[in-house]
Design an enzyme around this catalytic site. Structure first.
Site, mmCIF file in Angstrom:
data_model
loop_
_atom_site.group_PDB
_atom_site.id
_atom_site.type_symbol
_atom_site.label_atom_id
_atom_site.label_comp_id
_atom_site.label_asym_id
_atom_site.label_seq_id
_atom_site.Cartn_x
_atom_site.Cartn_y
_atom_site.Cartn_z
ATOM 1 N N HIS A 139 0.824 -1.252 0.114
ATOM 2 C CA HIS A 139 0.197 0.103 0.178
ATOM 3 C C HIS A 139 0.682 1.242 0.239
ATOM 4 C CE1 HIS A 139 -2.972 -2.752 2.529
ATOM 5 N NE2 HIS A 139 -3.712 -2.483 1.263
ATOM 6 N N LYS A 165 -15.186 -8.611 4.282
ATOM 7 C CA LYS A 165 -13.781 -8.944 4.823
ATOM 8 C C LYS A 165 -13.954 -8.854 6.329
ATOM 9 C CE LYS A 165 -10.892 -7.450 0.905
ATOM 10 N NZ LYS A 165 -10.046 -6.474 0.604
ATOM 11 N N ARG A 222 -2.371 -5.956 -8.570
ATOM 12 C CA ARG A 222 -1.315 -6.954 -8.384
ATOM 13 C C ARG A 222 -1.110 -7.989 -9.202
ATOM 14 N NH1 ARG A 222 -3.607 -8.126 -2.417
ATOM 15 N NH2 ARG A 222 -5.042 -8.006 -3.657
ATOM 16 N N SER A 272 -3.131 -7.732 2.783
ATOM 17 C CA SER A 272 -3.415 -7.581 4.215
ATOM 18 C C SER A 272 -4.125 -8.925 4.854
ATOM 19 C CB SER A 272 -4.424 -6.400 4.450
ATOM 20 O OG SER A 272 -3.873 -5.267 3.976
HETATM 21 O O1 PNS Z 1 -9.236 -2.942 0.767
HETATM 22 P P1 PNS Z 1 -10.331 -3.019 -0.163
HETATM 23 O O2 PNS Z 1 -11.368 -4.223 -0.050
HETATM 24 O O3 PNS Z 1 -9.940 -2.884 -1.808
HETATM 25 O O4 PNS Z 1 -11.310 -1.732 0.035
HETATM 26 C C1 PNS Z 1 -12.525 -1.733 -0.772
HETATM 27 C C2 PNS Z 1 -13.352 -0.586 -0.462
HETATM 28 C C3 PNS Z 1 -13.441 0.071 0.786
HETATM 29 C C4 PNS Z 1 -12.367 0.734 -1.114
HETATM 30 C C5 PNS Z 1 -14.629 -0.597 -1.204
HETATM 31 O O5 PNS Z 1 -15.234 -1.584 -0.563
HETATM 32 C C6 PNS Z 1 -15.264 0.672 -1.264
HETATM 33 O O6 PNS Z 1 -15.121 1.638 -2.158
HETATM 34 N N1 PNS Z 1 -16.201 0.735 -0.431
HETATM 35 C C7 PNS Z 1 -17.067 1.868 -0.254
HETATM 36 C C8 PNS Z 1 -18.681 1.395 -0.648
HETATM 37 C C9 PNS Z 1 -18.792 1.506 -2.074
HETATM 38 O O7 PNS Z 1 -18.498 2.703 -2.701
HETATM 39 N N2 PNS Z 1 -19.044 0.629 -2.751
HETATM 40 C C10 PNS Z 1 -19.362 0.546 -4.243
HETATM 41 C C11 PNS Z 1 -18.077 0.047 -4.867
HETATM 42 S S1 PNS Z 1 -18.399 -0.220 -6.595
#
Ligand code: PNS
Length: 161
Positions: free
Chosen positions: A17, A41, A90, A128
């Site tokens: 990150h 998660k 990745r 993570s």
């Molecule tokens: O670490 P991650 O799992 O890649 O993080 C994902 C995260 C928190 C960035 C994603 O789940 C997110 O943007 N959540 C906010 C809710 C949202 O906008 N959902 C629609 C995504 S298309």
């Protein structure tokens, strides 16, 4: 001002990150690292703990600030005048999910562009979730996370988390 967001769960922040955030900070005038919650998660660290670890990890990057968010990422972008979402890729296994999210976000907010940055090869296996699993069993993750995150993982293990 070209402002971007690096969103994620960051549970916890890893060296992978930090690499992506540092590279984003050289591409944009300002980068907001935004910790959200992915309900699919399981979490080890509270939102406050994740924010604190991120702040320390990004302390050397003057144009980076760290903030939590709830709700939709696109709403966060609109409220903070952000027009780019930077995500690290990745491997091809990341691509399907990341593309789906990028396209959903584009349908919600066409003015917000997703920018994919390829992960540096030395971090291509890093996640993570794997760091937490290895740390829970007492494995050595010292080269994979910043020193203060290593200490936090060891403390969680000592607590039995
Ligand atoms: O670490 P991650 O799992 O890649 O993080 C994902 C995260 C928190 C960035 C994603 O789940 C997110 O943007 N959540 C906010 C809710 C949202 O906008 N959902 C629609 C995504 S298309």
């Amino acid at each position: 001002m070209r402002r971007a967001v690096c969103p994620g769960s960051f549970d916890p922040v890893t060296n992978g990150h930090v690499d992506i955030i540092g590279r984003a900070s050289r591409l944009f005038d300002e980068v907001v690292v935004a910790t959200g919650t992915n309900p699919s998660k399981s979490r080890m660290f509270s939102p406050e703990e994740r924010l604190e670890m991120l702040r320390e990890a990004c302390a050397d990057l003057p144009n980076v600030r760290v903030q939590g968010f709830t709700g939709l990422l696109t709403t966060f972008c609109q409220e903070n005048d952000i027009h780019a979402v930077v995500k690290g890729l990745r491997a091809v296994s990341d691509f399907d999910y990341e593309l789906q999210m990028a396209q959903m976000n584009a349908s919600l907010a066409p003015e917000v562009e997703t920018v994919f940055v390829p992960t540096s090869p030395e971090f291509s296996f890093l996640a993570s979730s794997l760091v937490k699993e290895v740390a829970r069993f007492g494995g050595d993750v010292s080269g994979l996370v910043p020193p203060h995150v290593l200490a936090a993982l060891r403390a969680k293990r000592a607590e039995g988390a």
